[in-house]
Design a protein around this motif. Structure first.
Motif, short mmCIF file in Angstrom:
data_model
loop_
_atom_site.label_atom_id
_atom_site.label_comp_id
_atom_site.label_asym_id
_atom_site.label_seq_id
_atom_site.Cartn_x
_atom_site.Cartn_y
_atom_site.Cartn_z
N THR A 1 -0.23 -13.62 -12.63
CA THR A 1 0.44 -12.62 -11.79
C THR A 1 0.75 -13.14 -10.39
N THR A 2 -0.15 -13.91 -9.81
CA THR A 2 -0.03 -14.28 -8.40
C THR A 2 0.87 -15.47 -8.12
N PRO B 1 6.48 -4.77 -13.91
CA PRO B 1 7.31 -5.80 -13.26
C PRO B 1 7.39 -5.68 -11.74
N GLU B 2 7.53 -4.44 -11.23
CA GLU B 2 7.63 -4.26 -9.78
C GLU B 2 6.32 -4.62 -9.09
N THR B 3 5.21 -4.18 -9.65
CA THR B 3 3.90 -4.51 -9.08
C THR B 3 3.67 -6.01 -9.13
N THR B 4 4.00 -6.63 -10.24
CA THR B 4 3.84 -8.08 -10.39
C THR B 4 4.67 -8.81 -9.34
N ARG B 5 5.90 -8.38 -9.15
CA ARG B 5 6.78 -9.03 -8.17
C ARG B 5 6.20 -8.92 -6.77
N GLN C 1 0.82 -1.21 0.00
CA GLN C 1 0.00 0.00 0.00
C GLN C 1 0.85 1.26 0.00
N ASP C 2 1.98 1.25 0.71
CA ASP C 2 2.84 2.42 0.79
C ASP C 2 3.61 2.69 -0.50
N ASN C 3 4.02 1.62 -1.17
CA ASN C 3 4.93 1.76 -2.31
C ASN C 3 4.27 1.75 -3.68
N LEU C 4 3.04 1.32 -3.75
CA LEU C 4 2.42 1.17 -5.06
C LEU C 4 1.09 1.91 -5.15
N PRO C 5 0.85 2.49 -6.29
CA PRO C 5 -0.47 3.07 -6.51
C PRO C 5 -1.45 1.94 -6.85
N LEU C 6 -2.25 1.54 -5.89
CA LEU C 6 -3.15 0.41 -6.10
C LEU C 6 -4.44 0.85 -6.77
N THR C 7 -4.29 1.47 -7.92
CA THR C 7 -5.46 1.85 -8.70
C THR C 7 -5.88 0.64 -9.51
#
Length: 150
Positions: A59-60, A26-30, A11-17
């Motif tokens: 993805t998961t 790639p970063e979100t997928t990881r 939640q802190d590092n990614l824009p969870l839109t």
């Protein structure tokens, strides 16, 4: 506890839109895959299922243990996967990525009822292939929905 830490980091590092989850980089997928792995290890299948609902196929990561040998995938799951792949030419891409050479692929194509299953067994006998490797191979071959059968 670890699950809560990873969720907070996500939640802190990614824009969870919705857009970020619909087409994760790639970063979100990881991070999604990391979260799913931790949720599995914490025996939280509800979290993994929710991640699968909100993110694209492939993805998961697998629901099965990543370290499970492909030859030990439950019979119903491996049957569904390999019969689906053997219905077309996709299994050949998977077999090639799993390390079989063209002669082995031709042999299996002409002499077996379920060439994909035989390719995975043969490849597993030659070198260790686990569920995580197979999942990644399926995603790389453009078959993420089949990867999510694992």
């Amino acid at each position: 506890m670890m699950l809560q830490i990873v969720v907070a980091r996500l939640q802190d590092n990614l824009p969870l839109t919705q857009a970020a989850l619909a087409d994760p980089g790639p970063e979100t997928t990881r991070l999604i895959r990391c979260l799913a792995t931790i949720a599995k290890n914490e025996n939280r299948p509800d979290v993994v299922q929710r991640l699968r609902q909100i993110s694209p196929a492939g993805t998961t990561g697998p629901l099965l243990s990543e370290h499970l040998d492909v030859r030990e995938i439950p019979p119903s799951q491996i049957r569904e996967l390999t019969i689906t792949l053997s219905g077309g030419g996709e299994w050949k891409l998977v077999a090639e990525e799993a390390g079989l050479d063209p002669a082995e692929i031709r042999y299996l194509d002409n002499r077996t009822m379920n060439p994909c299953l035989e390719a995975l067994v043969h490849s597993g006998n030659q070198r260790f292939i686990n569920v995580d490797t197979l999942y990644n191979v399926l995603v790389e071959c453009g078959l993420p929905m089949l990867a999510d059968l694992l």
